[in-house]
Write an enzyme that holds these catalytic residues in place. Sequence first.
Site, PDB file in Angstrom:
ATOM      1  N   ASN A  10       0.819  -1.059  -0.117  1.00 58.46           N
ATOM      2  CA  ASN A  10       0.329  -0.029  -0.139  1.00 58.46           C
ATOM      3  C   ASN A  10       0.796   0.968  -0.053  1.00 58.46           C
ATOM      4  OD1 ASN A  10      -1.578   2.173   0.845  1.00 58.46           O
ATOM      5  ND2 ASN A  10      -1.965   1.277   2.722  1.00 58.46           N
ATOM      6  N   TRP A  11       0.735   1.650  -1.443  1.00 53.41           N
ATOM      7  CA  TRP A  11       1.994   2.946  -1.405  1.00 53.41           C
ATOM      8  C   TRP A  11       1.499   4.394  -0.870  1.00 53.41           C
ATOM      9  CZ3 TRP A  11       3.655   2.142  -6.639  1.00 53.41           C
ATOM     10  CH2 TRP A  11       4.215   0.786  -7.121  1.00 53.41           C
ATOM     11  N   LYS A  12      -0.051   4.004  -0.233  1.00 61.50           N
ATOM     12  CA  LYS A  12      -0.125   5.576   0.576  1.00 61.50           C
ATOM     13  C   LYS A  12      -0.208   6.852  -0.166  1.00 61.50           C
ATOM     14  CE  LYS A  12      -0.390   2.798   4.663  1.00 61.50           C
ATOM     15  NZ  LYS A  12      -0.032   3.143   6.315  1.00 61.50           N
ATOM     16  N   HIS A  96      -9.821   0.907   4.861  1.00 59.78           N
ATOM     17  CA  HIS A  96      -8.496   1.166   5.343  1.00 59.78           C
ATOM     18  C   HIS A  96      -8.579   2.075   6.416  1.00 59.78           C
ATOM     19  CE1 HIS A  96      -4.232   2.421   6.409  1.00 59.78           C
ATOM     20  NE2 HIS A  96      -3.725   1.409   6.000  1.00 59.78           N
ATOM     21  N   GLU A  98      -7.029   4.481   7.635  1.00 61.49           N
ATOM     22  CA  GLU A  98      -7.024   6.009   7.062  1.00 61.49           C
ATOM     23  C   GLU A  98      -7.735   6.771   6.339  1.00 61.49           C
ATOM     24  OE1 GLU A  98      -2.932   5.344   5.517  1.00 61.49           O
ATOM     25  OE2 GLU A  98      -2.111   4.651   7.737  1.00 61.49           O
ATOM     26  N   GLU A 168      -5.565  -5.333  10.695  1.00 56.12           N
ATOM     27  CA  GLU A 168      -4.954  -3.834  10.499  1.00 56.12           C
ATOM     28  C   GLU A 168      -5.383  -3.745  12.310  1.00 56.12           C
ATOM     29  OE1 GLU A 168      -2.641  -2.734   7.621  1.00 56.12           O
ATOM     30  OE2 GLU A 168      -4.049  -1.730   7.383  1.00 56.12           O
ATOM     31  N   GLY A 174       2.141   2.561  10.939  1.00 53.32           N
ATOM     32  CA  GLY A 174       2.797   3.444  11.049  1.00 53.32           C
ATOM     33  C   GLY A 174       3.750   3.745  12.279  1.00 53.32           C
ATOM     34  N   SER A 214       2.694  -1.798  10.683  1.00 55.70           N
ATOM     35  CA  SER A 214       4.776  -2.175  10.826  1.00 55.70           C
ATOM     36  C   SER A 214       5.052  -3.659  10.301  1.00 55.70           C
ATOM     37  CB  SER A 214       4.795  -1.563  12.146  1.00 55.70           C
ATOM     38  OG  SER A 214       4.234  -0.042  12.304  1.00 55.70           O
ATOM     39  N   GLY A 235       2.210  -1.279   4.205  1.00 56.84           N
ATOM     40  CA  GLY A 235       2.320  -0.205   3.981  1.00 56.84           C
ATOM     41  C   GLY A 235       4.043   0.200   3.598  1.00 56.84           C
ATOM     42  N   GLY A 236       4.247   1.215   5.424  1.00 56.81           N
ATOM     43  CA  GLY A 236       5.496   2.020   4.696  1.00 56.81           C
ATOM     44  C   GLY A 236       6.767   1.506   4.302  1.00 56.81           C
TER      45      GLY A 236
END
Length: 257
Positions: A10-12, A96, A98, A168, A174, A214, A235-236
């Site tokens: 997930n490149w956000k 998600h 976010e 999640e 994150g 994470s 993600g990150g």
Amino acid sequence: MNKTPLVIGNWKMELSHKSAIEVVSAIKKMMQQETYPADIVVCPSFPSIAAVHASVQGTPIAVGAQNVHHEEKGAFTGSVSVASMRGFITWCILGHSEVRRAEGDSDALVAQKAKLVLSHGIRPIVCIGETGQQHDSDETISVISAQIDMLLSSLDRVSLLKTVIVYEPIWAIGTGKLPDPNEVYEVLLFIRKRIAGHFDIELADRVYLLYGGSVQASNVKQYIAGPGADGVLVGGASIHPRDFMDIVSRTASAYAL
Ligand code: PGA
């Protein structure tokens, strides 16, 4: 049963268009040099979806979106419809945390979006999970059961088999904070039992359940090995091609155990 593990990046909103192309090119290059026995999905932001899709032609990499509007079409300035992405994506992340936080997506709306994308032949990646406060007050299972029940009451067997569910914990996204793997196993087992109760065990075994929050190459194995997840949502770490592919290979080797 034999499943191929699934790793989703997930490149956000982390990459420029140019960087998105560079990241996918680097992933492709690594896949030419080494075998990765896992299914790989990358989820760029909307403007890069078409170009990333073009770039992965002829490779096993699949492309997903990070969200979609719940209506087919209409006067929704600034929103993105499933029809406009059809042909470019095979997956779509829904619910998600976010997005839930920014746009107020409820469990009912997430289920509605899942049905919408499925009707276009796109596979939903549905994220569920509890907040830190809910975790600390032992409400994880009640939160998860409300989220999963809404999904199960909205989807039929065939639709559920196409859907990937990602646990999640919101407090792990994150933050570098990692849940105890045993707690993750318990939640995944709870979800499987819930699916088995609603449908049957055979179907519950076949549904993909992932972990996210994470995830790094250094910690992924503990969430996959043994009774763990069928893959991860990253993600990150997913915007760094080497890190991402290390996660892919460690996921694959832990899943094979
Ligand atoms: P993270 O994000 O890996 O940076 O924690 C996971 C996610 O948001 O899906």
